[in-house]
Design an enzyme around this catalytic site. Sequence first.
Site, PDB file in Angstrom:
ATOM      1  N   HIS A 188       0.852  -1.187   0.000  1.00 25.75           N
ATOM      2  CA  HIS A 188       0.000   0.000   0.000  1.00 25.75           C
ATOM      3  C   HIS A 188       0.888   1.238   0.000  1.00 25.75           C
ATOM      4  O   HIS A 188       2.031   1.202   0.463  1.00 25.75           O
ATOM      5  CB  HIS A 188      -0.898   0.006   1.235  1.00 25.75           C
ATOM      6  N   GLU A 236       0.994   3.873   1.785  1.00 25.31           N
ATOM      7  CA  GLU A 236       1.496   4.287   3.090  1.00 25.31           C
ATOM      8  C   GLU A 236       2.668   3.405   3.536  1.00 25.31           C
ATOM      9  O   GLU A 236       3.671   3.907   4.049  1.00 25.31           O
ATOM     10  CB  GLU A 236       0.391   4.219   4.154  1.00 25.31           C
ATOM     11  N   CYS A 248      -6.131   2.215   5.642  1.00 29.07           N
ATOM     12  CA  CYS A 248      -6.909   0.998   5.861  1.00 29.07           C
ATOM     13  C   CYS A 248      -6.492   0.369   7.197  1.00 29.07           C
ATOM     14  O   CYS A 248      -5.626   0.890   7.905  1.00 29.07           O
ATOM     15  CB  CYS A 248      -6.689   0.007   4.718  1.00 29.07           C
ATOM     16  N   CYS A 302      -2.719  -0.357   7.286  1.00 25.40           N
ATOM     17  CA  CYS A 302      -1.885   0.838   7.327  1.00 25.40           C
ATOM     18  C   CYS A 302      -1.984   1.571   8.660  1.00 25.40           C
ATOM     19  O   CYS A 302      -1.020   2.212   9.089  1.00 25.40           O
ATOM     20  CB  CYS A 302      -2.215   1.746   6.156  1.00 25.40           C
TER      21      CYS A 302
END
Length: 196
Positions: free
Chosen positions: A80, A82, A112, A115
């Site tokens: 992801h 992040e 999410c 993250c």
Amino acid sequence: MLVTRFELKLPAWLQTIAAGDLQVPASLRHRMQFVLDLTRQNVEQSTGGPFGAAVFDEQSGAVVSVGVNLVVSSGLSIAHAEVVALSLAQQAIGRFDLSTRPYQLVTSAEPCWMCLGAIHWAGIRSVVCGARDSDVRAIGFDEGHKPVDWAAEYTARGVNVIQDIERDAAAEVLRSYLQQGGAIYNAGNRDSHLPQ
């Protein structure tokens, strides 16, 4: 033989940007616009999903790292934006603990479930979000079982959370990705347009 390593590498177009002299004005709006530009390019270049992030040093204003979603291109569910930005920041400063300075994570959408944990373990002291969780879910992504009060919990732990910076523009990037036929790559989603 078992696989013994993995690598996450920014797409070539972003490596070129990252190698340059990155000057981003200090305002949250400018920082978010920078992240959204990366996010749009990630979609336009077909190198990943509609998510982008960057880590800034709040004291100096310097861009420490950038990241875009690389889940599909890397074949790694953890890639992801992040996680990519946080990992590259940790590599850049040579420490897993980013709490040693006031580092700020600017992300195109609320984190999410995964993250949220990555931000906590990295020691980030400030998180700036564009799109809301509901905007991400509206195009079909499953953000996991996120506590409704995640921002309040972060604040109680000393992490400053700022939401809705350029939210409309961030949500538009998400909708554009969906309209262009971008893969919604939730685990187990057989309709995700991914090779089986």
